[in-house]
Design a protein around this motif. Sequence first.
Motif, PDB file in Angstrom:
ATOM      1  N   ARG A 122      19.360-106.719 -24.645  1.00 24.33           N
ATOM      2  CA  ARG A 122      18.130-108.141 -24.618  1.00 24.33           C
ATOM      3  C   ARG A 122      17.525-107.690 -24.413  1.00 24.33           C
ATOM      4  O   ARG A 122      16.811-107.475 -22.879  1.00 24.33           O
ATOM      5  CB  ARG A 122      19.004-109.061 -23.748  1.00 24.33           C
ATOM      6  N   GLY A 123      17.098-106.674 -24.193  1.00 22.82           N
ATOM      7  CA  GLY A 123      15.901-105.590 -24.010  1.00 22.82           C
ATOM      8  C   GLY A 123      15.861-104.457 -23.437  1.00 22.82           C
ATOM      9  O   GLY A 123      17.256-104.793 -22.631  1.00 22.82           O
ATOM     10  N   ALA A 124      15.138-103.419 -22.985  1.00 24.50           N
ATOM     11  CA  ALA A 124      14.913-102.508 -22.238  1.00 24.50           C
ATOM     12  C   ALA A 124      15.311-102.313 -20.810  1.00 24.50           C
ATOM     13  O   ALA A 124      14.013-103.718 -20.906  1.00 24.50           O
ATOM     14  CB  ALA A 124      14.063-101.306 -23.009  1.00 24.50           C
ATOM     15  N   ARG A 125      16.153-102.197 -20.181  1.00 20.09           N
ATOM     16  CA  ARG A 125      15.537-102.393 -18.376  1.00 20.09           C
ATOM     17  C   ARG A 125      16.169-101.441 -18.679  1.00 20.09           C
ATOM     18  O   ARG A 125      16.800-100.260 -18.821  1.00 20.09           O
ATOM     19  CB  ARG A 125      17.012-102.729 -17.794  1.00 20.09           C
ATOM     20  N   PRO A 126      15.978-100.819 -16.762  1.00 19.28           N
ATOM     21  CA  PRO A 126      15.920 -99.092 -16.333  1.00 19.28           C
ATOM     22  C   PRO A 126      17.530 -98.995 -15.903  1.00 19.28           C
ATOM     23  O   PRO A 126      17.769-100.430 -15.018  1.00 19.28           O
ATOM     24  CB  PRO A 126      14.979 -99.162 -15.387  1.00 19.28           C
ATOM     25  N   ALA A 127      18.123 -98.079 -15.990  1.00 17.88           N
ATOM     26  CA  ALA A 127      19.501 -97.808 -15.467  1.00 17.88           C
ATOM     27  C   ALA A 127      19.498 -96.908 -14.750  1.00 17.88           C
ATOM     28  O   ALA A 127      18.606 -95.401 -15.363  1.00 17.88           O
ATOM     29  CB  ALA A 127      20.603 -98.685 -15.944  1.00 17.88           C
ATOM     30  N   VAL A 128      20.150 -96.914 -13.460  1.00 23.04           N
ATOM     31  CA  VAL A 128      20.623 -95.212 -12.769  1.00 23.04           C
ATOM     32  C   VAL A 128      21.782 -95.326 -12.883  1.00 23.04           C
ATOM     33  O   VAL A 128      23.083 -95.162 -12.418  1.00 23.04           O
ATOM     34  CB  VAL A 128      20.281 -95.649 -11.941  1.00 23.04           C
ATOM     35  N   THR A 129      21.858 -94.041 -12.797  1.00 17.71           N
ATOM     36  CA  THR A 129      23.658 -93.097 -12.652  1.00 17.71           C
ATOM     37  C   THR A 129      24.775 -93.566 -11.585  1.00 17.71           C
ATOM     38  O   THR A 129      23.800 -93.658 -10.380  1.00 17.71           O
ATOM     39  CB  THR A 129      23.378 -90.974 -12.857  1.00 17.71           C
ATOM     40  N   MET A 130      25.838 -93.625 -11.995  1.00 22.21           N
ATOM     41  CA  MET A 130      26.595 -94.387 -10.768  1.00 22.21           C
ATOM     42  C   MET A 130      27.139 -94.030 -10.873  1.00 22.21           C
ATOM     43  O   MET A 130      28.032 -93.600 -11.671  1.00 22.21           O
ATOM     44  CB  MET A 130      26.799 -96.128 -10.821  1.00 22.21           C
ATOM     45  N   PRO A 131      27.951 -93.241  -9.790  1.00 22.94           N
ATOM     46  CA  PRO A 131      29.247 -92.983  -9.461  1.00 22.94           C
ATOM     47  C   PRO A 131      30.599 -93.782  -9.912  1.00 22.94           C
ATOM     48  O   PRO A 131      31.499 -93.866  -9.051  1.00 22.94           O
ATOM     49  CB  PRO A 131      29.882 -91.946  -7.856  1.00 22.94           C
ATOM     50  N   MET A 132      30.714 -94.355 -10.957  1.00 18.66           N
ATOM     51  CA  MET A 132      31.830 -95.202 -11.637  1.00 18.66           C
ATOM     52  C   MET A 132      32.741 -94.842 -12.282  1.00 18.66           C
ATOM     53  O   MET A 132      33.274 -93.209 -12.493  1.00 18.66           O
ATOM     54  CB  MET A 132      30.996 -96.599 -12.554  1.00 18.66           C
TER      55      MET A 132
END
Length: 365
Positions: free
Chosen positions: A200-210
């Motif tokens: 649904r369009g580019a969005r900023p995402a960050v690395t997460m310790p999942m």
Amino acid sequence: MPTLLCYGSYGFVGDLIAREAIDRDVNLVLAGRDGDRLSEQVDELDRPGRRFDLDDPETVADALEDVDCVLNCAGPFSNTAEPLVDGCLRSGTDYVDITGEIPVIESIHDRDEEAVDADVTLLPSAGLSTVPMDCLAAHLAERLPDATSLALGVDSFRPPSIGTVRTVIEGADTGGAIRRDGRLEPVPTAWRTREIDFGRGARPAVTMPMGDVSTAHYTTGIPNVEVYAVMPEPARTALRLHRYLAPAFELTPVEWTLKKLAGFVREGPGEWSRERGSAYIWGEARTDGDDERVVSRLQTPDPYIVTVNAAVATAERVLAGDADSGFQTPAGAFGADFVLELDGVEGFFDESAPDSSSAINPLLR
């Protein structure tokens, strides 16, 4: 009829899972440490209850002696997984949980040989985001068998439940983590930001310790894994500041105060909100030198709905004997299409040959 014991059944997510299991006619035993809350739930749901603490290994093993599988819903799992896994190995009981904590998953993986010897299945992380991401990772590995790098991400901003908040606080000083050359590597919190199109369009995402940093690696064998989550700018800033504030979390009075404040967080979203929610899952696999790249996506219902359905479906499959003994991951045990068995998940959306203009370049810090 095989018996499932749900530990932590009276928590917000545990109660949703218990009700779903009952709706599916699972032979269910409710369990936990809080006798008062357990008694209330036993009366309401008309199912047997079993109160026991996790301090004594013999007590735990005795409580599981006549149980075929444990579904652990009691977080933080850093406190509950080890004693329950110990009890399962002693009693010959299969184990499932919904953790997303990397150290917990790794510690359970380390007990693979014990579990094989005991003919016990150990299957952690049977919820969102792991089941959709794990199945998406397996799907990508099938599309690109020579892949050496895997990136996964989730876009679903949802206020956390009280259990989630307490789990985050429990591990607040651990920072981030990625998988590099097959080994876990610590990185700073919010180490990398990427612009990702989740559909649904580019969005900023960050690395997460999942937990997918571990499960996706064990499912696919791909040696390099990063996991991202969409975060609004205030949250990204707060995560970066956490790098410098993390030592304060190690101070017992600070952690104690934060856990008390967590008590003001609502139990979780209401049914109306859950029914309207959704999650967008994205994955990318690459070969060395980025010579080949494939992208796939999934859309799922609300994370709480997926967690409930995935946890019960996993427990049912384990009870049916569909999972091998030893350490397992959801897709490793049941295949990439396991996620498609969940209500509201229609299929994988593949980019067959994304061109260079659609490639997503990392934006470091």
